[in-house]
Design a protein around this motif. Structure first.
Motif, short mmCIF file in Angstrom:
data_model
loop_
_atom_site.label_atom_id
_atom_site.label_comp_id
_atom_site.label_asym_id
_atom_site.label_seq_id
_atom_site.Cartn_x
_atom_site.Cartn_y
_atom_site.Cartn_z
N ARG A 10 40.26 49.53 60.25
CA ARG A 10 40.44 49.46 58.69
C ARG A 10 41.68 49.91 58.16
N PHE A 13 44.30 47.25 58.90
CA PHE A 13 44.05 46.12 58.12
C PHE A 13 44.91 46.61 56.86
N MET A 18 47.14 44.08 53.86
CA MET A 18 46.84 44.00 52.28
C MET A 18 48.19 43.77 51.67
N ILE A 21 49.09 40.03 51.14
CA ILE A 21 48.45 39.08 50.47
C ILE A 21 49.15 38.12 49.23
N GLN A 43 41.70 33.37 52.42
CA GLN A 43 40.42 33.92 52.89
C GLN A 43 40.36 33.74 54.27
N LEU A 46 42.79 35.78 56.03
CA LEU A 46 42.40 37.43 56.08
C LEU A 46 41.18 37.52 57.03
N PHE A 50 41.66 39.69 60.31
CA PHE A 50 40.76 41.06 60.61
C PHE A 50 40.04 40.95 62.03
N LEU B 78 41.40 37.82 45.71
CA LEU B 78 41.95 37.80 47.19
C LEU B 78 41.96 39.42 47.52
N PHE B 81 38.46 40.79 48.02
CA PHE B 81 37.88 40.00 49.08
C PHE B 81 38.51 40.89 50.51
N ALA B 82 39.72 41.00 50.15
CA ALA B 82 40.30 41.80 51.71
C ALA B 82 39.82 43.18 51.63
N GLN B 83 39.66 43.86 50.57
CA GLN B 83 39.00 45.25 50.42
C GLN B 83 37.52 45.20 51.22
N LEU B 85 36.47 42.99 53.07
CA LEU B 85 36.52 42.80 54.64
C LEU B 85 37.00 43.71 55.17
N GLY B 86 38.07 44.63 54.90
CA GLY B 86 38.53 45.90 55.57
C GLY B 86 37.25 46.73 55.61
N GLU B 87 36.51 47.07 54.64
CA GLU B 87 35.42 48.06 54.73
C GLU B 87 34.33 47.71 55.44
N GLY B 89 33.70 44.31 57.09
CA GLY B 89 34.08 43.00 58.16
C GLY B 89 33.66 42.17 57.50
N PRO B 90 33.65 40.85 58.09
CA PRO B 90 33.27 39.59 57.70
C PRO B 90 31.94 39.53 56.98
N THR B 93 31.67 39.88 53.34
CA THR B 93 32.15 38.99 52.50
C THR B 93 31.17 37.80 52.30
N THR B 95 31.74 34.76 50.66
CA THR B 95 32.38 33.57 50.62
C THR B 95 32.27 32.71 52.05
N MET B 97 33.14 30.85 55.28
CA MET B 97 34.46 30.24 55.59
C MET B 97 34.50 28.70 56.31
#
Lengths: 184, 98
Positions: A10, A13, A18, A21, A43, A46, A50, B78, B81-83, B85-87, B89-90, B93, B95, B97
């Motif tokens: 985390r 990442f 971040m 982006i 997306q 990203l 990850f 985005l 979304f990344a936030q 994802l980081g917290e 994992g996929p 999210t 949406t 892919m």
């Protein structure tokens, strides 16, 4: 970076991905014409980043992400069919005179004409040439970063960029907005 | 090429053709200091090469003005979304892919 805990992943990442982006979105807008597709591409990038963050060594995160984006984009089908256009003849002096009189109606017209021809010339460039111009001159990437996106050596980026600009210049010459013939 | 480069390094008078070889690299700031000085000096004297340089500068400026305005809504989506994802994992999210 060794396989880490969730917390390490985390943190990596947040540190490496971040902040990039916005750049990723700019480049994606160059790679794919539809804004919604560009957002999807970011997306996708990203998620791939990850998943790969454990194996990232922490050096050059932008280049790493741009490579991921290129790989993500490879399978996306996208084709533009440029149309040819003809440019009218003109004179260099008109451009020069207009340059010295920025506020005049003629300067405005010539300025718009110049810009319009540059954009038309860009649109009709073969894709591999147009791409490097977009990445370097429009998106502001370095040669090395553009090379990552395109997947070619830096020297190839430079060569394509210079040839592409020369073609744009030739269009301007045909329109009388640039001197005829290069130096020499 | 090697011969030309040798003359260049020794300080021989640059011709218009020699400047043409490096003009775009010069304008991109991709030449060494010595080359940059020689090109700059040549451009001051030579109207033809000076106009060529002005043309390329104008092309670059026109292209730079075309820079995409970043869609702030998309950027915000985005980042969110990344936030996630980081917290989370996929799986966190929603949406799909491609």
């Amino acid at each position: 970076m060794p396989a880490g805990t969730e917390e390490q992943r985390r943190k990596a990442f947040a540190t490496y991905v971040m902040p990039e982006i916005e750049v990723l979105l700019r480049v994606a807008r160059t790679l794919v014409p539809r804004p919604a597709d560009a957002e999807d591409l970011v997306q996708d990038t990203l998620v791939r980043a990850f998943r790969a963050i454990d194996s990232f060594d922490g050096r050059h995160p932008r280049a790493w992400l741009l490579t991921i984006m290129r790989n993500a984009q490879i399978n996306r089908t996208r084709r533009r069919r440029p149309e040819l256009l003809d440019d009218p003849d003109g004179t260099l002096e008109r451009m020069r005179d207009a340059e010295h009189d920025h506020g005049s109606p003629e300067a405005v017209v010539v300025g718009r004409l110049f810009e319009g021809i540059v954009m038309d010339a860009l649109d009709v460039l073969p894709g591999r040439f147009r791409r490097v111009v977009e990445l370097v001159d429009i998106d502001g990437l370095s040669y090395a970063e553009a090379a990552e996106v395109v997947g070619v050596p830096v020297g190839t980026v430079m060569s394509r960029l210079h040839r592409a600009r020369a073609r744009i210049r030739d269009r301007l010459t045909a329109a009388g907005l640039a001197p005829r013939g290069g130096p020499g | 090429m090697r011969k030309w480069f040798g003359r260049w390094r020794r300080g021989g008078e640059a011709s218009c053709a020699e400047v043409a070889q490096v003009l775009q690299s010069y304008l991109d700031g991709r030449v060494d200091d010595l080359t940059a000085r020689r090109v700059r000096r040549h451009l001051e004297h030579c109207r033809r090469c000076g106009l060529e340089a002005e043309t390329y500068e104008a092309i670059k400026a026109a292209l730079a003005r075309r820079s995409h305005q970043v869609d702030t809504d998309a950027l915000q989506r985005l980042r969110a979304f990344a936030q996630r994802l980081g917290e989370q994992g996929p799986a966190g999210t929603s949406t799909p892919m491609s």
